[in-house]
Write a protein that holds these residues in place. Structure first.
Motif, PDB file in Angstrom:
ATOM      1  N   LEU A  22       9.399-119.530  62.917  1.00 18.58           N
ATOM      2  CA  LEU A  22       8.067-119.145  62.458  1.00 18.58           C
ATOM      3  C   LEU A  22       8.086-117.691  62.022  1.00 18.58           C
ATOM      4  CD1 LEU A  22       4.965-119.462  62.196  1.00 18.58           C
ATOM      5  CD2 LEU A  22       4.801-118.935  64.640  1.00 18.58           C
ATOM      6  N   SER A  23       7.816-117.442  60.752  1.00 16.01           N
ATOM      7  CA  SER A  23       7.699-116.086  60.228  1.00 16.01           C
ATOM      8  C   SER A  23       6.224-115.724  60.107  1.00 16.01           C
ATOM      9  CB  SER A  23       8.369-115.986  58.851  1.00 16.01           C
ATOM     10  OG  SER A  23       9.751-116.284  58.942  1.00 16.01           O
ATOM     11  N   LEU A  24       5.876-114.521  60.546  1.00 13.01           N
ATOM     12  CA  LEU A  24       4.475-114.108  60.587  1.00 13.01           C
ATOM     13  C   LEU A  24       4.134-113.205  59.414  1.00 13.01           C
ATOM     14  CD1 LEU A  24       4.153-113.235  64.393  1.00 13.01           C
ATOM     15  CD2 LEU A  24       3.555-115.383  63.254  1.00 13.01           C
ATOM     16  N   ALA A  25       2.971-113.429  58.857  1.00 14.71           N
ATOM     17  CA  ALA A  25       2.440-112.540  57.827  1.00 14.71           C
ATOM     18  C   ALA A  25       1.774-111.331  58.477  1.00 14.71           C
ATOM     19  CB  ALA A  25       1.434-113.292  56.960  1.00 14.71           C
ATOM     20  N   ASN A  26       1.699-110.229  57.745  1.00  9.23           N
ATOM     21  CA  ASN A  26       0.970-109.048  58.201  1.00  9.23           C
ATOM     22  C   ASN A  26      -0.486-109.207  57.761  1.00  9.23           C
ATOM     23  OD1 ASN A  26       1.082-105.475  57.412  1.00  9.23           O
ATOM     24  ND2 ASN A  26       0.220-106.546  59.160  1.00  9.23           N
ATOM     25  N   VAL A  27      -1.288-109.817  58.630  1.00  5.30           N
ATOM     26  CA  VAL A  27      -2.650-110.188  58.247  1.00  5.30           C
ATOM     27  C   VAL A  27      -3.551-110.205  59.479  1.00  5.30           C
ATOM     28  CG1 VAL A  27      -2.108-112.658  58.469  1.00  5.30           C
ATOM     29  CG2 VAL A  27      -4.073-111.955  57.076  1.00  5.30           C
ATOM     30  N   TRP A  28      -4.798-109.786  59.282  1.00  7.03           N
ATOM     31  CA  TRP A  28      -5.805-109.844  60.340  1.00  7.03           C
ATOM     32  C   TRP A  28      -6.385-111.251  60.381  1.00  7.03           C
ATOM     33  CZ3 TRP A  28      -9.278-105.749  62.602  1.00  7.03           C
ATOM     34  CH2 TRP A  28      -8.584-104.553  62.804  1.00  7.03           C
ATOM     35  N   HIS A  29      -5.684-112.161  61.034  1.00  8.45           N
ATOM     36  CA  HIS A  29      -6.160-113.530  61.042  1.00  8.45           C
ATOM     37  C   HIS A  29      -5.713-114.226  62.321  1.00  8.45           C
ATOM     38  CE1 HIS A  29      -7.467-117.316  58.942  1.00  8.45           C
ATOM     39  NE2 HIS A  29      -8.356-116.441  58.501  1.00  8.45           N
ATOM     40  N   ARG A  30      -5.970-115.548  62.393  1.00  5.63           N
ATOM     41  CA  ARG A  30      -5.600-116.303  63.588  1.00  5.63           C
ATOM     42  C   ARG A  30      -4.126-116.152  63.920  1.00  5.63           C
ATOM     43  NH1 ARG A  30      -8.634-120.303  60.499  1.00  5.63           N
ATOM     44  NH2 ARG A  30     -10.636-120.815  61.493  1.00  5.63           N
ATOM     45  N   LEU A  31      -3.318-116.198  62.869  1.00  4.22           N
ATOM     46  CA  LEU A  31      -1.870-116.157  63.030  1.00  4.22           C
ATOM     47  C   LEU A  31      -1.317-115.020  62.187  1.00  4.22           C
ATOM     48  CD1 LEU A  31       0.773-117.482  64.066  1.00  4.22           C
ATOM     49  CD2 LEU A  31       0.734-118.912  62.013  1.00  4.22           C
ATOM     50  N   GLY A  32      -0.641-114.064  62.825  1.00  3.54           N
ATOM     51  CA  GLY A  32      -0.070-112.955  62.088  1.00  3.54           C
ATOM     52  C   GLY A  32       0.092-111.741  62.981  1.00  3.54           C
ATOM     53  N   TYR A  33       0.688-110.692  62.417  1.00  6.84           N
ATOM     54  CA  TYR A  33       0.825-109.445  63.171  1.00  6.84           C
ATOM     55  C   TYR A  33       0.005-108.356  62.483  1.00  6.84           C
ATOM     56  CZ  TYR A  33       4.238-107.679  59.718  1.00  6.84           C
ATOM     57  OH  TYR A  33       4.858-107.239  58.569  1.00  6.84           O
ATOM     58  N   THR A  34      -0.549-107.464  63.302  1.00  4.79           N
ATOM     59  CA  THR A  34      -1.338-106.340  62.821  1.00  4.79           C
ATOM     60  C   THR A  34      -0.775-105.067  63.443  1.00  4.79           C
ATOM     61  OG1 THR A  34      -2.986-106.259  64.609  1.00  4.79           O
ATOM     62  CG2 THR A  34      -3.326-107.898  62.877  1.00  4.79           C
ATOM     63  N   ASP A  35      -1.401-103.948  63.136  1.00  4.10           N
ATOM     64  CA  ASP A  35      -0.984-102.690  63.760  1.00  4.10           C
ATOM     65  C   ASP A  35      -1.229-102.699  65.260  1.00  4.10           C
ATOM     66  OD1 ASP A  35      -3.812-102.596  62.606  1.00  4.10           O
ATOM     67  OD2 ASP A  35      -3.881-100.925  64.023  1.00  4.10           O
ATOM     68  N   GLN A  36      -2.090-103.601  65.723  1.00  3.50           N
ATOM     69  CA  GLN A  36      -2.512-103.605  67.123  1.00  3.50           C
ATOM     70  C   GLN A  36      -1.925-104.755  67.919  1.00  3.50           C
ATOM     71  OE1 GLN A  36      -6.822-103.610  67.600  1.00  3.50           O
ATOM     72  NE2 GLN A  36      -6.646-104.940  69.377  1.00  3.50           N
ATOM     73  N   THR A  37      -1.950-105.947  67.361  1.00  9.52           N
ATOM     74  CA  THR A  37      -1.584-107.141  68.133  1.00  9.52           C
ATOM     75  C   THR A  37      -0.746-108.099  67.287  1.00  9.52           C
ATOM     76  OG1 THR A  37      -3.630-108.270  67.471  1.00  9.52           O
ATOM     77  CG2 THR A  37      -3.677-107.064  69.562  1.00  9.52           C
ATOM     78  N   VAL A  38      -0.121-109.024  67.990  1.00 10.03           N
ATOM     79  CA  VAL A  38       0.475-110.205  67.384  1.00 10.03           C
ATOM     80  C   VAL A  38      -0.383-111.387  67.807  1.00 10.03           C
ATOM     81  CG1 VAL A  38       2.493-111.706  67.240  1.00 10.03           C
ATOM     82  CG2 VAL A  38       2.780-109.214  67.364  1.00 10.03           C
ATOM     83  N   ASN A  39      -0.935-112.116  66.843  1.00  7.48           N
ATOM     84  CA  ASN A  39      -1.839-113.228  67.117  1.00  7.48           C
ATOM     85  C   ASN A  39      -1.106-114.548  66.889  1.00  7.48           C
ATOM     86  OD1 ASN A  39      -3.676-111.125  67.279  1.00  7.48           O
ATOM     87  ND2 ASN A  39      -4.577-111.527  65.281  1.00  7.48           N
ATOM     88  N   LEU A  40      -1.062-115.370  67.909  1.00  8.11           N
ATOM     89  CA  LEU A  40      -0.429-116.680  67.796  1.00  8.11           C
ATOM     90  C   LEU A  40      -1.477-117.762  68.018  1.00  8.11           C
ATOM     91  CD1 LEU A  40       2.987-116.163  69.666  1.00  8.11           C
ATOM     92  CD2 LEU A  40       2.485-115.973  67.218  1.00  8.11           C
ATOM     93  N   GLY A  41      -2.293-117.980  67.009  1.00  3.40           N
ATOM     94  CA  GLY A  41      -3.247-119.077  67.007  1.00  3.40           C
ATOM     95  C   GLY A  41      -2.793-120.125  66.006  1.00  3.40           C
ATOM     96  N   ASN A  42      -2.811-121.394  66.403  1.00  2.00           N
ATOM     97  CA  ASN A  42      -2.406-122.502  65.518  1.00  2.00           C
ATOM     98  C   ASN A  42      -1.002-122.242  64.960  1.00  2.00           C
ATOM     99  OD1 ASN A  42      -5.589-121.749  64.791  1.00  2.00           O
ATOM    100  ND2 ASN A  42      -5.228-123.843  65.484  1.00  2.00           N
ATOM    101  N   TRP A  43      -0.065-121.987  65.874  1.00  2.00           N
ATOM    102  CA  TRP A  43       1.245-121.478  65.486  1.00  2.00           C
ATOM    103  C   TRP A  43       2.371-122.509  65.524  1.00  2.00           C
ATOM    104  CZ3 TRP A  43       5.098-120.980  69.450  1.00  2.00           C
ATOM    105  CH2 TRP A  43       4.634-121.228  70.750  1.00  2.00           C
TER     106      TRP A  43
END
Length: 537
Positions: free
Chosen positions: A199-220
């Motif tokens: 699973l490769s993550l996009a840099n995006v503020w969304h359910r699934l992705g990485y941001t400057d603050q967190t890594v979000n693993l929703g519907n992953w």
């Protein structure tokens, strides 16, 4: 579903100093227990099925035999329904923002039909570059992709069935539907399927992705498609609403990542350090999904409500105690009004997210961009989804009105029961009514027609503006009108019956109408008039 219309960010909240870089289990700061109860016991890794219950029964057989209780215990062991178990291992690679994963699904065929194969929805593939149906609408892409366009996706590297290599196809309408050749699966039989994927993550503020603050693993991860009407249900990703539909199962999840991180997850967990890594083991039963979020900046506070440990993982919240209180008090409110909360823990995780919040079983995402004065309302709405979505399931792709309208109205019930928040139920009604009437005027002027039906699939909504007004605002008006019509006693009895009768199932409008009639309230025609658009509001 996610909370809409709350975020208006002009600048990225980047380069903000860390509050507390935690490792392993975070210290319990400012822990409160104002609502009473005993702190929940944590850390036991549960693997599902009936063996835990039967093992517990065997330890007290001698005592119960003297009291005539043995038969009852063994009856309980026999009547626990078998469930599918997901056993997932994932290793996070920080430099590449990717996870190497192996998922073994111990599938139990409860459909009553012989299945020709198994199929999975793969929502994470909607983040790939060539996706036709994308998670973020064009209007919101600049705010979601703060560092420019970014893409992710899933690569299926191997599938096995009962330990043997199996053929598979990743296709569907948009590359988000995985079919595995399992051979036939008879009713009440099991089949073990293992899927290896990256699973490769996009840099995006969304359910699934990485941001400057967190890594979000929703519907992953690939999740079993629901078998209905002689086929597996494919869920195409829509940029509005929640394009997800799944049934309950048990989850055993292991995540390995650098030890600087703190992890918020669905369910209980144990953590340990090994060679600079943090190894986390989580488990959750009777859940229709499993999500996580992690950050090196998280601090953690918690309190216990009715034996449920409520945790808040935050990085930028200036008033974390208030957010925790809203989560704990809303859980207490809904437990009293609708029925006991379904899980042993509830976690709220502050994340980088373009919408206000997002719900998962035993876990709530709360956007760090939500203003302080809106946090209680967003939190209460998402916590309400633990009743209306996590426990009482719904096909959100076809009838998203059901869980969203109930969650939105439950928020008003919470504020009604906790008046110190200063939010009046009547004011909420007036605001919803004003917004809805404005929408009706605008919609009529633009289209020259009026389609006010609430019951329709996500693909039928023309815009997020239409969706919010018909599902959230009109949904609020529906339940307020119904409550005034039948009275408080019948109204809350009806919702309690609806919850009790349908926990861990998937409902339709007919199930709702059955609970309304069972409560003595009736009013099914009133509800139906809102759904089909014939009601004058």
């Amino acid at each position: 579903m996610k909370t809409f219309g709350l975020l208006k960010r002009k600048n990225s909240p980047r380069h903000i100093a860390k509050k507390n870089a935690l490792t392993d289990v975070a210290p319990q700061k400012n822990k409160r227990d104002t609502l009473g109860g005993v702190r929940a016991l944590g850390g036991v890794r549960a693997l599902g099925g009936v063996r835990e219950l039967c093992f517990a029964a065997s330890t007290v057989i001698a005592f119960l035999a003297c009291m005539g209780g043995v038969a009852a215990i063994f009856s309980a062991c026999r009547t626990v329904p078998p469930r599918t178990l997901y056993d997932i291992s994932a290793v996070y690679e920080e430099e590449s923002h990717a996870l190497t994963c192996q998922m073994t699904v111990h599938y139990y065929n409860a459909t009553g039909q012989t299945l020709p194969c198994l199929a999975f929805n793969v929502p994470a593939n909607a983040y790939r570059k060539d996706a036709k149906y994308v998670p973020v609408s064009p209007q919101k892409r600049p705010a979601a992709y703060l560092n420019g366009e970014s893409y992710g996706g899933v690569e299926i590297t191997a599938c096995t069935v009962q330990g043997r290599d199996a053929n598979f196809v990743l296709a569907g309408q948009d590359g988000t539907f995985l079919t595995v050749e399992t051979g036939t699966i008879a009713p009440k039989k099991r089949k073990q399927v293992t899927v290896q994927f990256r699973l490769s993550l996009a840099n995006v503020w969304h359910r699934l992705g990485y941001t400057d603050q967190t890594v979000n693993l929703g519907n992953w991860f690939p999740i079993l498609a629901v078998w209905e009407k002689g086929g597996f249900r494919e869920c195409v990703y829509e940029s509005l609403g929640d394009p997800f539909y799944s049934e309950v199962a048990d989850f055993s999840v292991r995540l390995t990542l650098p030890e600087k991180y703190v992890v918020a997850a669905s369910g209980r967990g144990e953590t340990r350090r090994e060679n600079g890594l943090l190894c986390c083991d989580f488990s959750l039963k009777n859940a229709r999904d499993f999500a996580m979020a992690f950050s090196s900046e998280y601090s953690l506070i918690s309190q216990t409500v009715n034996g449920v440990e409520v945790r808040y993982y935050y990085a930028k919240d200036e008033f974390p105690e208030k957010t925790l209180a809203a989560a704990a008090e809303s859980l207490a409110c809904y437990s009293a009004r609708f029925g006991a909360y379904a899980y042993p823990t509830l976690s709220v995780a502050e994340v980088g997210f373009i919408e206000g919040g997002m719900e998962y079983p035993a876990l709530v995402f709360l956007s760090s961009a939500v203003k302080a004065e809106e946090r209680a309302r967003v939190t209460a709405h998402e916590v309400a989804h633990q009743w209306w979505y996590a426990a009482v399931g719904v096909d959100q792709t076809e009838r998203g009105w059901l869980d969203e309208s109930l969650a939105e109205y439950s928020t008003a019930v919470f504020f009604e029961d906790y008046p110190l928040y200063g939010v009046d139920r009547r004011d909420m009604y007036n605001a919803a009514h004003t917004a809805y009437r404005l929408y009706c005027d605008v919609y009529g002027q633009l289209t020259g027609k009026r389609n006010m039906a609430m019951l329709r699939p996500l693909s039928d909504f023309l815009s997020e503006y239409e969706y919010v007004n018909l599902v959230y605002n009109k949904g609020f008006l529906l339940w307020e009108t119904y409550r005034v019509s039948v009275g408080d006693k019948r109204f809350f009895r009806a919702l309690s019956n609806f919850y009790a009768d349908n926990r861990f199932g998937v409902v339709t409008e007919e199930d709702l109408f059955h609970s309304l009639r069972k409560s003595g309230a009736g009013g099914c025609g009133l509800v139906q008039s809102f759904l089909d658009g014939s009601a004058v509001v």
